[in-house]
Scaffold this active site. Structure first.
Site, PDB file in Angstrom:
ATOM      1  N   GLY A 121      56.730  15.039  -7.626  1.00 23.53           N
ATOM      2  CA  GLY A 121      56.499  13.662  -7.194  1.00 23.53           C
ATOM      3  C   GLY A 121      57.550  13.184  -6.206  1.00 23.53           C
ATOM      4  NE  ARG A 134      47.627  16.879 -11.706  1.00 23.99           N
ATOM      5  CZ  ARG A 134      46.727  16.676 -12.609  1.00 23.99           C
ATOM      6  NH1 ARG A 134      45.458  16.856 -12.325  1.00 23.99           N
ATOM      7  NH2 ARG A 134      47.066  16.294 -13.813  1.00 23.99           N
ATOM      8  CB  CYS A 151      59.026  26.461  -4.386  1.00 25.29           C
ATOM      9  SG  CYS A 151      58.877  28.231  -4.590  1.00 25.29           S
TER      10      CYS A 151
END
Length: 188
Positions: A121, A134, A151
């Protein structure tokens, strides 16, 4: 047109890495983690086949003469072993693949500092898409430059570890190593 790509495989105590360099630019374009070289080679070949364009085909060859790429390979090994954060530009890389959205996410991930985590988010907000957490997660899952585009530093909204295409166990290990190294570096 044929695009020549060279690959090599490195092994460390943490895990192995399958690296692919673009001959044209000498940049790293693909880095995947794991210890099974043949499995990773097959995955990369399949990925390249899927991403061939009408005017571009990829010719993947094993790197025989590593001198041109030696420093990048050494630096990636340091990065993988989490010995220290690498300075920006230590491993020249480029996004040869990916949508505009994915590239936007990946570029934002480059701003997440060594030893820190943020949520999907948070990244969505930073790129101006506050409801796209998402989609950010899917972009992270499509990242083909493991560790360089960090990531592994992205966590769920509850601050817990979530999916990592190379395994949550490895994600946890990488984050713990970074945390330890950040503490060690702060004592210097």
């Amino acid at each position: 047109m044929k695009e020549l790509l060279y690959y090599t495989f490195i092994e460390t105590e943490v895990t192995g890495a399958f690296l692919v360099f673009r001959e044209k630019t000498q940049n790293l374009v693909f880095a995947s983690l794991g210890n099974d070289k043949l499995f990773l080679l097959g995955k990369v070949e399949g990925f390249l086949k899927k991403h061939e364009k009408q005017d571009t085909m990829y010719d993947l060859q094993e790197l025989k003469e590593a001198e041109t790429y030696k420093k990048s390979i050494e630096n990636y090994t340091i990065c993988l072993e989490n010995k220290m954060p690498l300075p920006s530009g230590a491993i020249p890389f480029e996004f040869l693949f990916g949508t505009d959205f994915q590239r936007k996410v990946w570029n934002e991930l480059l701003n997440v500092e060594h030893g820190h985590v943020v949520t999907y988010g948070d990244i969505a907000k930073r790129i101006g898409k506050p409801t796209a957490a998402r989609s950010v997660g899917r972009a992270c899952g499509s990242n083909n430059l493991a560790l360089l585009v960090p990531c592994h530093r992205i966590v769920g909204s509850n601050r817990k570890l979530t999916g990592y295409k190379w395994s949550c166990k490895l994600k946890e290990q990488l984050l713990n190593n970074e945390k330890e190294n950040s503490l060690s570096l702060s004592r210097l």
